[in-house]
Design a protein around this motif. Structure first.
Motif: not given
Length: 213
Positions: A77-86, A203-208
């Motif tokens: 869905p559109d609402e999670t598209a940015l997360e999928r790109l990440r 956006q929140t920093p992603r744990p590395v």
């Protein structure tokens, strides 16, 4: 050595595919293929034909699997598209390191090696790249519709950028850059996308991961 009992063609193809990914087309002999597949030369030729034909079969199977895998990451869905790109970038960063043998993408290997023995193989690689780019473009457009990426940004250009980052990280991983460093590259690439102000505020920093190699 003849055909072994319980011969499983799909498993043999996968084993031979990994051999081609390990040593390339030119660097893989018929004996290497036979050993990887657990077959004698006679059984090998009877089941798959010559080396060129077998390479085309394994390449086609690999492309089918890769296209499906990336589509599964990018569709939604559109609402999670940015997360999928990440997620695409993060998976790209870990692609080589997550493989026990540190093998790279067969498509990238084909392009880098410059294999031109078969126009069908060349066309199959081009098709795979077009399809993956198509999945990326649709995901970018979904993020734009949801207001997470700037609407005036070129979706095709963003997709091509992401693919270039994907291939570049694979090469760097093969050269020895560790997974943690590559994840930082993925994060930087994501931050460089034309995110809207609203998207940046969420956006929140992603744990590395701390498993530097």
């Amino acid at each position: 050595m003849g055909r072994p009992p319980g011969f499983d063609k799909d498993k043999v193809v996968q084993a031979i595919e990994r051999q081609f990914r390990r040593t390339g087309y030119a660097g893989t002999s018929v004996d290497d293929i036979a050993k990887a597949g657990g077959l004698g030369r006679g059984s090998l030729y009877a089941a798959f034909g010559d080396k060129s034909n077998l390479y085309l079969q394994t390449l086609a199977a690999y492309c089918d699997r890769t296209e499906t895998a990336w589509a599964a990451v990018l569709e939604g869905p559109d609402e999670t598209a940015l997360e999928r790109l990440r997620a695409y970038l993060v998976k790209s960063a870990r692609f080589v390191h997550d493989d026990p043998d540190r093998l790279g993408c067969m498509v990238t290997g084909f392009v880098v090696e410059g294999v031109d023995h078969d126009p069908q193989a060349n066309e199959r690689v081009r098709q795979a790249l077009r399809r993956i780019e198509g999945s990326l473009t649709e995901c970018v457009q979904a993020a734009q519709r949801h207001g997470d990426l700037e609407p005036e940004a070129g979706a095709s250009e963003i997709s091509q950028l992401l693919m270039a980052v994907n291939r570049g990280m694979e090469v760097m991983a093969k050269a020895g850059l560790d997974a943690t460093a590559l994840e930082r590259v993925a994060d930087q690439a994501f931050e460089g996308l034309p995110l809207t102000a609203r998207a940046r505020s969420r956006q929140t920093p992603r744990p590395v991961a701390s498993d530097a190699l």
